[in-house]
Design an enzyme around this catalytic site. Sequence first.
Site, PDB file in Angstrom:
ATOM      1  CD  GLU A  30      45.748  31.776  35.643  1.00 36.69           C
ATOM      2  OE1 GLU A  30      46.132  32.310  36.707  1.00 36.69           O
ATOM      3  OE2 GLU A  30      44.573  31.813  35.236  1.00 36.69           O
ATOM      4  CE  LYS A  91      44.049  38.228  41.506  1.00 41.29           C
ATOM      5  NZ  LYS A  91      42.676  38.424  42.009  1.00 41.29           N
ATOM      6  CB  VAL A 111      44.306  36.341  32.501  1.00 46.77           C
ATOM      7  CG1 VAL A 111      44.150  36.666  31.021  1.00 46.77           C
ATOM      8  CG2 VAL A 111      43.655  35.002  32.839  1.00 46.77           C
ATOM      9  CE  LYS A 164      37.373  32.323  38.005  1.00 47.04           C
ATOM     10  NZ  LYS A 164      37.845  33.667  37.755  1.00 47.04           N
TER      11      LYS A 164
HETATM   12  N1  PSU Z   1      40.375  31.252  37.168  1.00 55.60           N
HETATM   13  C1  PSU Z   1      40.429  30.372  38.201  1.00 55.60           C
HETATM   14  N2  PSU Z   1      41.120  30.717  39.297  1.00 55.60           N
HETATM   15  C2  PSU Z   1      41.793  31.894  39.385  1.00 55.60           C
HETATM   16  C3  PSU Z   1      41.727  32.837  38.301  1.00 55.60           C
HETATM   17  C4  PSU Z   1      41.018  32.443  37.215  1.00 55.60           C
HETATM   18  O1  PSU Z   1      39.831  29.310  38.142  1.00 55.60           O
HETATM   19  O2  PSU Z   1      42.429  32.130  40.403  1.00 55.60           O
HETATM   20  C5  PSU Z   1      42.512  34.128  38.365  1.00 55.60           C
HETATM   21  C6  PSU Z   1      43.126  34.411  36.986  1.00 55.60           C
HETATM   22  O3  PSU Z   1      44.532  34.493  37.153  1.00 55.60           O
HETATM   23  C7  PSU Z   1      42.551  35.752  36.587  1.00 55.60           C
HETATM   24  C8  PSU Z   1      42.335  36.368  37.934  1.00 55.60           C
HETATM   25  O4  PSU Z   1      43.415  36.481  35.758  1.00 55.60           O
HETATM   26  O5  PSU Z   1      41.798  35.293  38.698  1.00 55.60           O
HETATM   27  C9  PSU Z   1      41.434  37.565  37.871  1.00 55.60           C
HETATM   28  O6  PSU Z   1      41.559  38.288  39.057  1.00 55.60           O
HETATM   29  P1  PSU Z   1      40.944  39.774  39.182  1.00 55.60           P
HETATM   30  O7  PSU Z   1      39.464  39.573  39.054  1.00 55.60           O
HETATM   31  O8  PSU Z   1      41.368  40.258  40.533  1.00 55.60           O
HETATM   32  O9  PSU Z   1      41.525  40.581  38.054  1.00 55.60           O
END
Ligand code: PSU
Length: 307
Positions: A30, A91, A111, A164
């Site tokens: 990604e 994004k 992702v 996370k």
């Molecule tokens: N893990 C990281 N850094 C990131 C992300 C994941 O260490 O920037 C990103 C991934 O691309 C994941 C996204 O798909 O954060 C999720 O964002 P949201 O919660 O807005 O869907």
Amino acid sequence: MLSRALADYMEIAPEVAGALKTGGPVVALESTIITHGMPFPANVETALAVEAQVREAGAIPATIAVIGGLVHVGLGPERLAELAQMHHVMKLSRADLAFALSSGRPGSTTVAATMMSAALAGIEVFATGGIGGVHRGAETSFDISADLAELGRTNVITVCAGAKAILDLDKTLEVLETNGVPVVGYATDAFPAFWSRASHLPCPLRLDSAAEIASLWHTRRALGQDGGVLVANPVPEADEIPAGDMENHIAQAVAEAEAAGVRGKDVTPNLLKRILELTDGASLATNIALVKNNARLAAEIAVALAG
Ligand code: PSU
Ligand code: MN
């Protein structure tokens, strides 16, 4: 080979196309982690180191991003460096992938959008850091990452270090189960929490080798089951930050973001950036180590699938 309609919007790097043509091992990577997850220059250094891990384990890396109206599958070092320093990169999740293409705006893939792109290109294995999930307080904010729906529908094995701990991990596992996603701990019984090897939750399933993961994949395909498999690979012991040490930082970052009214797509990047500051950079070192670790396992799985 891409269909003619798709070829207008997707460019597969020759090396990646060559491997796919012969059924060779390829690992998708990604790019949101590059543009929104890490500061420059650690972001580009990490992206290159991650690609090197994939190669060392015998597979071809394909970092994915949208530039100039094309989904690039396999970026090459120049485009990677360019992306890592660009400002105003979108994004991209499922909701915005086509928008970035039709409007010509640059975008990095989360992702969800990386899984979509990988599946369109014919890549079955993907490595990331941590997946998006159900945010704390989702019962009022409704903030649930589109990654979880994508995992339920798109045929890609996704290797992550769990989710996370800025998220609500209990709710995240519940939604994954609802979406029919097998969550497989790699040589662990505990669901990993990104910076930490273990959360308070057990991992629903466990496998101990790349070959067993490949076998699970073949079985699902034989049953005609659509959707992803999520492999949760704990960060190496030497690089982890124990969950107890992270909790105060996370609670502070979440509280500050809430007070500042941070919402939507900005939530995850904002929390990551604040936690980096609160841990004096320790969280970044862990983040780099776990992505490399995931890339290596993903390559091993891709090799097992190709064999
Ligand atoms: N893990 C990281 N850094 C990131 C992300 C994941 O260490 O920037 C990103 C991934 O691309 C994941 C996204 O798909 O954060 C999720 O964002 P949201 O919660 O807005 O869907
Ligand atoms: Mn969200």
